[in-house]
Design an enzyme around this catalytic site. Structure first.
Site, PDB file in Angstrom:
ATOM      1  N   VAL A 154      40.551  40.439  34.874  1.00  0.00           N
ATOM      2  CA  VAL A 154      40.783  41.868  34.629  1.00  0.00           C
ATOM      3  C   VAL A 154      42.297  42.066  34.538  1.00  0.00           C
ATOM      4  CG1 VAL A 154      40.466  44.210  35.524  1.00  0.00           C
ATOM      5  CG2 VAL A 154      38.671  42.488  35.852  1.00  0.00           C
ATOM      6  N   HIS A 207      38.605  42.266  41.863  1.00  0.00           N
ATOM      7  CA  HIS A 207      37.594  42.001  42.892  1.00  0.00           C
ATOM      8  C   HIS A 207      36.386  42.927  42.718  1.00  0.00           C
ATOM      9  CE1 HIS A 207      41.408  40.893  45.158  1.00  0.00           C
ATOM     10  NE2 HIS A 207      40.706  39.782  45.251  1.00  0.00           N
TER      11      HIS A 207
END
Ligand code: PAF
EC number: 6.3.2.1
Length: 281
Positions: free
Chosen positions: A178, A37
């Site tokens: 990620v 995020h």
């Protein structure tokens, strides 16, 4: 950072930015923020004058037996991370603000086709809930652009289709997944894994890597999928689905397609992990 549940407060500040000719990037989330995020927020900061984030655990996208109640809620820690990352405004609506008439009387956005395949086959109604909340959030925030992780590859496709079909004036930007050092894609649901399960979880990414190598080397797709599922089972995961699709349309891959993506979901303990890998053959 202004944190508010009030739609009017969000709109007033955005009107002010707009009047000054400044651009707005939006990152919708369900909170329990991790590096995935924060990467979206940092990327948003590079692209626009102002960054708005929302945290809303959207009841409309959870099935009846899913983890709505147990979904991790970590508001204070999330706020601190967002301040560090340079977010200026955080929208934290309640279900009553988003769905004042109740979930069963809410107007829905249904993106046909893709919403009922892959994760949509296992989670009926999930993408209808996602499309509906994202459309509402876009209408509230009215951003120039919105950023989403490519980890939710199918979600990104559903949102792109909705934006195109409804002519929404928002640029949808996908940002690379990620991963932890082990290769495991970051996800709020990784918190459901025990230490033992966390050691097994990287097998998902490894199996996708192996599938891409094998298809690129000429293995028929069906064989490669069967080998991938066997590898997942061997590693202690329970495959939900493994599918190879066209990378941009998500249509089932044909023999002529060169731009492909493998998408997979697998159960591990209390978690249902998803991952994907775009590749060229
Ligand atoms: O990816 C998520 O966290 C959610 O599905 C989203 C896009 C914030 C909608 O609730």
């Amino acid at each position: 950072m202004l944190t508010t549940a009030k739609v009017e407060e969000i709109r007033a500040r955005i009107r002010c930015w707009r009047n000054q000719g400044e651009s707005v990037a939006f990152v919708p989330t369900m909170g329990n923020l991790h590096q995935g995020h924060i990467t979206l927020v940092k990327e948003a900061k590079q692209r626009a004058d102002h960054v708005v984030v929302s945290i809303f655990v959207n009841p409309l996208q959870f099935g009846q037996n899913e983890d709505l109640d147990g979904y991790p809620r970590t508001m204070e820690a999330d706020q601190a991370k967002l301040v560090d990352a340079g977010c200026e405004m955080l929208f934290v609506p309640t279900p009553a603000i988003m769905y004042p008439k109740g979930l069963d009387k809410q107007t829905f956005i249904e993106v046909p086709g893709i919403s009922s395949e892959l994760c949509g086959a296992t989670r009926p109604g999930h993408f209808r809930g996602v499309a509906t909340v994202v459309c509402k959030l876009f209408n509230i925030v009215q951003p120039d652009m919105a950023l989403f992780g490519r980890k939710d590859y199918q979600q990104l496709q559903v949102i792109r289709t909705m934006v195109e079909d409804l002519s929404l004036p928002v640029e949808v930007i996908g940002v690379d997944t990620v991963r932890e050092a082990s290769g495991l894609a970051m996800s709020s649901r990784n918190g459901y894994l025990t230490a033992e399960e966390k050691a097994k979880a990287p097998a998902l990414k490894q199996a996708l890597d192996a599938l891409a190598v094998s298809i690129t080397a000429g293995e028929p797709i069906d064989n490669a999928i069967a080998q991938c599922k066997a590898a997942l089972t061997q590693a202690g995961l329970t495959p939900d689905y493994v599918e190879v699709r066209h990378a941009s349309t998500l249509a089932p891959a044909t023999a002529d397609d060169t731009q492909l993506v493998v998408l997979a979901a697998a159960y591990l303990g209390k978690a249902r992990l998803i991952d994907n890998l775009p590749f060229t053959r």
